[in-house]
Design an enzyme around this catalytic site. Structure first.
Site, PDB file in Angstrom:
ATOM      1  N   ASP A   1      31.334  40.167  46.698  1.00  0.00           N
ATOM      2  CA  ASP A   1      31.499  41.437  47.115  1.00  0.00           C
ATOM      3  C   ASP A   1      30.643  41.864  48.117  1.00  0.00           C
ATOM      4  O   ASP A   1      29.392  41.982  47.569  1.00  0.00           O
ATOM      5  CB  ASP A   1      31.937  42.241  45.790  1.00  0.00           C
ATOM      6  CG  ASP A   1      33.267  41.911  45.125  1.00  0.00           C
ATOM      7  OD1 ASP A   1      34.143  41.042  45.755  1.00  0.00           O
ATOM      8  OD2 ASP A   1      33.411  42.335  43.997  1.00  0.00           O
TER       9      ASP A   1
ATOM     10  N   ASP B   1      47.269  40.197  44.000  1.00  0.00           N
ATOM     11  CA  ASP B   1      46.733  40.545  42.602  1.00  0.00           C
ATOM     12  C   ASP B   1      47.956  40.725  41.639  1.00  0.00           C
ATOM     13  O   ASP B   1      48.769  41.498  42.014  1.00  0.00           O
ATOM     14  CB  ASP B   1      46.129  41.848  42.831  1.00  0.00           C
ATOM     15  CG  ASP B   1      44.722  41.694  43.490  1.00  0.00           C
ATOM     16  OD1 ASP B   1      44.245  40.597  43.902  1.00  0.00           O
ATOM     17  OD2 ASP B   1      44.033  42.724  43.980  1.00  0.00           O
TER      18      ASP B   1
END
Lengths: 214, 252
Positions: free
Chosen positions: B12, B131
């Site tokens: 990230d 997701d």
């Protein structure tokens, strides 16, 4: 110091190719050329390419690179085609409802299909990831690279290995496909040497050292 | 002999720095994306994925610079996702050295965007990130980092996206993400059997058996993990060895 030119016709991954060449040829001049003028004085040419073949061919032609490449091939400059850069060197591709290529090789590209394997799982398309390349000759670009080393592939269209006297490396993925093709001063790979870790860098190093004779 | 399965560490990134805890004893600056990417390259990662988790307009140029710096020194495939909304975003990232671009919310908002992107840049570089959360007998997809429900069935969505031109699906189980309980194997298998493009399993890895299960029981083509690698719990090399011993073809 030699001038290594990467042809920039707007189709991605130039930065990686250029970066990898700079890594293996720190003493040389590696330039990205957008115009035929910028290619002048080149000692060797790299034709990268990522994307759909129609846009690649159009970009390549509209930037005036067709005569530039043909001239370089004729003049004996070492030329390296990568992925779609290899594909546009073929006679034709099935992609985008049929696109004619540069015809430097007489082959035609076909779409990979995704049949079920005997184990019942489906082969995925694109052919994406690290696969083994079986060398078919002793081309100088294979120097110091073990036979059956793994290179990174990502493509949905392929040049068949059968009836292909230009084959220099081949790979199995349901079909046997041309992983690399060679003709005089042209070497072209379906895989991405600039994304294939150490063996890929070795191949680029070999290209930088190659005199174009085979 | 053949195509290997892949291990993909995921990082990230915000404002040009790797965030959300990466701790290596081998690396002096654990927030430098170039150092971390080089480390993963050196230990045999098959690809690296960067998720731009700020993705505000101010940070768009920062992620481009980050990708450029990493691509100069790391010679394995890079996937970049987070906040990708336009063809121009994709083009800029590819030019900076990304190989694949992950699209999530923008695909839900305008499904045809995936088709346009695949048509322009080739399906091989378009990854659709999904997701998903379990809802009784099916899975529903969420956008905006898992915050927004969509009512869309994950299996049907994966099929639609593959038909639209996605070259790969990055499938994350929101239920499992961060739990270390292993991938949602039923979700993984449902999606891998529904589409003919490669599927990356993500969310929930806590040990090496989970990685092998993602491939062998879930049918995934690649496995993505973050914390088990970032904190040195396992090395990529140990993971590959484990998977090879389990009978999975790996690049060792």
């Amino acid at each position: 110091m030699q001038k290594i030119v990467v042809l920039d016709y707007g189709m991605g991954n130039l930065h990686s190719v250029t970066g990898a060449l700079r890594k293996v040829a720190p003493g040389d001049q590696v330039v990205q050329a957008k115009t035929p003028e910028e290619v002048e004085g080149a000692d060797r040419l790299v034709v990268p390419g990522v994307g759909a073949i129609r846009d690649c061919m159009e970009g390549f032609a509209s930037q005036g690179f067709v005569p530039v490449l043909k001239q370089a091939v004729k003049a004996g400059l070492p030329v390296l085609g990568i992925c779609v850069g290899m594909q546009i060197m073929m006679r034709h591709s099935e992609e985008n409802n049929g696109v004619d290529g540069l015809g430097l090789f007489p082959q035609a590209l076909k779409l990979l299909h995704c049949p079920f394997t005997p184990a019942g799982t489906r082969l995925k398309v694109p052919h994406m990831g690290w696969n083994q390349v079986t060398q078919q000759d002793n081309h100088p670009l294979w120097a110091n690279i073990d036979d059956n080393s793994r290179f990174y592939f990502v493509h949905s269209y392929y040049v068949p290995a059968e009836n292909n006297r230009w084959i220099s490396g081949q790979t199995k993925y349901s079909v046997t496909l041309a992983a690399a093709m060679a003709e005089k001063n042209i070497f072209a790979t379906q895989f991405h040497p600039e994304k294939s870790a150490n063996d890929g860098l070795q191949l680029l190093q070999n290209f930088v050292n190659w005199n174009g004779h085979y | 002999m053949g195509l290997t399965k892949r291990i993909i560490p995921c990082l990230d990134v915000a404002s040009g720095r790797v965030v959300k805890g990466v701790q290596f004893t081998e690396i002096r600056d654990a927030g430098d994306p170039v150092q971390i990417a080089r480390y993963y390259n050196a230990v045999g990662a098959d690809e690296i994925t960067f998720l731009d988790i700020t993705a505000t307009s101010d940070d768009r140029n920062t992620i481009l610079e980050t990708v450029e710096k990493v691509a100069e020194q790391v010679f394995i495939p890079l996937t970049v996702g987070g906040g990708v909304r336009t063809l121009e975003d994709i083009r800029n990232l590819l030019n900076a050295g990304a190989d694949k671009i992950a699209i999530n919310s923008a695909a839900v908002k305008h499904p045809e965007f995936v088709g346009e992107a695949a048509d322009r840049f080739g399906c091989q570089c378009i990854v659709v990130a999904i997701d998903a959360r379990q809802r009784n007998d099916h899975w529903e997809i969420f956008t905006h980092g898992g915050r927004q429900a969509t009512g869309i069935n994950a299996e049907k969505w994966a099929i639609e996206m593959a038909q639209m031109g996605a070259g790969e699906i990055l499938l994350t189980s929101m239920d499992r993400d961060g739990t270390k309980k292993g991938f949602d194997l039923a979700l993984t298998r449902t999606v891998t059997e529904a589409v003919s493009v490669p599927v990356i399993a993500s969310g929930g890895v806590g040990n090496l058996q989970h990685l092998a299960d993602g491939i062998q029981k879930g049918g995934a083509d690649a496995v993505l993990a973050a914390s088990i690698f970032h904190f040195g719990q396992y090395t990529v090399g140990a993971a590959k060895q484990f998977m090879q011993n389990a009978g999975i073809e790996m690049r060792i």
